[in-house]
Design an enzyme around this catalytic site. Structure first.
Site, short mmCIF file in Angstrom:
data_model
loop_
_atom_site.label_atom_id
_atom_site.label_comp_id
_atom_site.label_asym_id
_atom_site.label_seq_id
_atom_site.Cartn_x
_atom_site.Cartn_y
_atom_site.Cartn_z
CE1 TYR A 232 -4.29 1.61 0.49
CE2 TYR A 232 -2.83 3.28 1.44
CZ TYR A 232 -4.07 2.92 0.92
OH TYR A 232 -5.06 3.84 0.82
CG PHE B 69 -7.02 15.96 -24.69
CD1 PHE B 69 -7.11 15.42 -25.96
CD2 PHE B 69 -7.50 15.21 -23.63
CE1 PHE B 69 -7.68 14.16 -26.16
CE2 PHE B 69 -8.05 13.95 -23.81
CZ PHE B 69 -8.15 13.43 -25.09
CG ASP B 70 -11.62 15.89 -25.95
OD1 ASP B 70 -10.42 15.86 -26.24
OD2 ASP B 70 -12.47 15.16 -26.46
CG ASP C 182 -1.81 17.62 -21.90
OD1 ASP C 182 -1.47 16.45 -21.63
OD2 ASP C 182 -2.96 17.91 -22.26
CB ALA D 92 -0.61 12.46 -24.17
CE LYS E 27 -4.19 9.19 -24.83
NZ LYS E 27 -4.31 10.54 -24.33
CG HIS F 251 -18.51 12.51 -29.12
ND1 HIS F 251 -18.64 13.58 -28.26
CD2 HIS F 251 -17.36 11.90 -28.80
CE1 HIS F 251 -17.58 13.62 -27.47
NE2 HIS F 251 -16.79 12.62 -27.77
C1 LIG Z 1 -5.34 11.42 -23.66
C2 LIG Z 1 -4.95 12.78 -23.32
C3 LIG Z 1 -5.26 13.35 -22.08
C4 LIG Z 1 -6.11 12.64 -21.04
O1 LIG Z 1 -5.52 11.47 -20.61
P1 LIG Z 1 -6.36 10.17 -20.17
O2 LIG Z 1 -5.29 9.20 -19.82
O3 LIG Z 1 -7.17 9.74 -21.36
O4 LIG Z 1 -7.18 10.55 -19.01
C5 LIG Z 1 -4.82 14.64 -21.82
N1 LIG Z 1 -4.13 15.33 -22.72
C6 LIG Z 1 -3.81 14.82 -23.94
C7 LIG Z 1 -3.02 15.65 -24.89
C8 LIG Z 1 -4.22 13.54 -24.28
O5 LIG Z 1 -3.93 13.06 -25.49
#
Ligand SMILES: *Cc1c(COP(=O)(O)O)cnc(C)c1O
Length: 468
Positions: free
Chosen positions: A69, A133-134, A224, A226, A267, A459
């Site tokens: 843990y 990103f969304d 950010d 990914a 990613k 969507h």
């Molecule tokens: C996928 C993504 C996120 C969010 O990450 P999750 O692991 O899907 O929660 C944030 N920013 C970018 C640029 C992404 O491609």
């Protein structure tokens, strides 16, 4: 030069349903491939998130996971990888990228407000990004702040060649800061690569320029991250002075132009689940992050993940910056893009790191935006060849929350995302054939209308009907 970086060791069977079965499956899911069962999909290009193939070292790492843990060995392994790759030592694991966002963004807004006088608490806070990103935009907006995008103009034109279409427009950035006042900007978010703009990279010069502007105004920069490694590969390929540098050297420099980072590990680090939130220096902020991690994700040494996931991520981070792998990865996407162009399929150029964006508006000019050409093309890819992919256009964009009117996207796109280390070039060539057949009968393809339209993020769950 040959650029093979791996061979197959474990296989998962796939089957192509008959055309009449595909027709029935698509009808049953309301003409929205999101609702398809993966067993009914032949080639799945829906997303590159969490869908990569693990390496033998990652599978081995899963067995070494320490499920304690607190203070697990796996956490120490991850800490080593995070420091090696990014140079940051204060971090927490999170269950996904959005777990990191949920913790960080409210804290940055709180910090900004604490720095303001009492009479200024009502001023609107903003985050400025090349492109949010969304989920990032959603977490920014949940704090009550505004999410502003300032990507360069060239990003919106699918046919303009530009080596770094993910760049921030620095003139616009400065204008926004000056107009709103630096005390209203809670952070600058550099998304590398710029996912929403088709995985387009950001140049080192741009990262440096943005960081200088941010320091001038004393605004924190969040990277950010990914697709940080794919971004570094593009810098090596396209930016003067970086051709001879190693990917790791480039990544190390990139992270000097940031103060903190959020990362979706699904990613580039090629794990099925996981994320990271790391901070370079700000100890006070890190202490608050630790606290919010415990409330939201779990203790700071596991952050919502099993020990084996953390151990696997520690390996995946290092594999993400392996140049042989990255070369194979980016060349596969380039090869796919080249074949599509030769077949006369209109795609965004140059192609980005993780996906090909087809200009469905150009391919199906007879379908108006409000009948969703990108979705029509995605449906046709499934009908014609069992291929699943996603619409990025007006269907995704939704309605104006005030007027209820359908918004019109700048481009109507269909995204073919390429999972990492999963498909062969031959399988992608099959997708080119499918698209070639679709192109030959493009004018017969129908647009769509709603049968069921959810009020929020429609969507995912919407059901559609073809317009006859
Ligand atoms: C996928 C993504 C996120 C969010 O990450 P999750 O692991 O899907 O929660 C944030 N920013 C970018 C640029 C992404 O491609």
């Amino acid at each position: 030069m040959a650029d093979f970086a791996f061979k197959v060791k474990t296989v998962e069977p796939i089957t192509l349903l008959s055309k009449s079965e595909r027709k029935r499956k698509l009808m049953e899911c309301g003409y929205n491939p999101f609702g398809l069962k993966s067993r009914d999909v032949y080639i799945d290009l829906h997303t590159d998130s969490g869908t990569g193939a693990l390496s033998q070292d990652q599978w081995a790492a899963l067995m070494l996971g320490d499920e304690a843990y607190s203070g697990s060995r796996s956490f120490d392994e991850l800490a080593k990888s995070v420091e090696t790759v990014f140079g940051y030592t204060k971090f927490i694991p999170t269950h996904q990228g959005r777990g990191a966002e949920k913790i960080l963004y409210p804290l940055l807004v709180k910090k900004l407000k604490e720095g303001r006088g009492h009479h200024q608490q009502d001023k609107k806070s903003v985050f400025i990004s090349n492109f949010h990103f969304d989920t990032t935009a959603a977490h920014v907006e949940l704090t009550g702040a505004l999410a502003l995008n300032c990507v360069i103009r060239e990003a919106y034109d699918t046919q303009t060649e530009h080596p770094f279409k993910g760049n921030m427009d620095t003139g616009k950035l400065k204008a926004e800061i000056n107009e709103r006042g630096a005390d209203c900007v809670a952070g600058i978010i550099m998304t590398v690569t710029c996912n929403s703009m088709g995985g387009q990279p950001v140049s080192m010069q741009n990262m440096k320029d943005v960081y200088e502007i941010a320091k001038h105004y004393d605004i924190p920069v969040i990277i950010d991250s990914a697709r940080f490694a794919e971004n570094a590969y593009f810098i090596k390929q396209r930016e003067a002075g970086y051709g001879d540098k190693s990917i790791q050297t480039i990544v190390t420099e990139m992270y000097q132009y940031g103060d903190m980072m959020t990362l979706s590990a699904k990613k580039d680090p090629m794990v099925n689940i996981g994320g990271i939130l790391a901070i370079r220096d700000d100890m006070d902020l890190y202490r608050q992050v630790e606290m919010m991690c415990i409330v939201n994700e779990g203790f700071v040494s596991y952050g919502g993940l099993a020990g084996r996931d953390i151990q696997c991520l520690a390996v995946g981070l290092l594999e993400a910056v392996d140049e042989n792998y990255l070369r194979a990865r980016i060349r596969q996407v380039e090869h796919f893009g080249r074949l599509l162009k030769e077949a006369g399929i209109p795609i965004q150029t140059p192609v980005g790191g993780h996906a090909i964006f087809i200009d469905a508006g150009a391919m199906l000019p007879h379908i108006p935006a409000h009948q969703f050409p990108g979705q029509a093309l995605a449906n046709e890819l499934y009908l014609e060849g069992g291929v699943r992919c996603a619409e990025i256009g007006s269907f995704l964009l939704g309605r104006d929350p005030e007027t209820g009117e359908q918004k019109e996207s700048e481009c109507e796109l269909t995204r073919l995302a390429i999972p990492r280390r999963v498909y062969s070039n031959e399988q992608l060539e099959y997708v080119v054939d499918v698209l070639t057949r679709i192109k030959a009968k493009a004018e017969t393809i129908p647009g769509y209308d709603f049968e069921y339209e959810p009020a929020l993020l429609r969507h995912f769950l919407a059901r559609l009907l073809p317009i006859t």
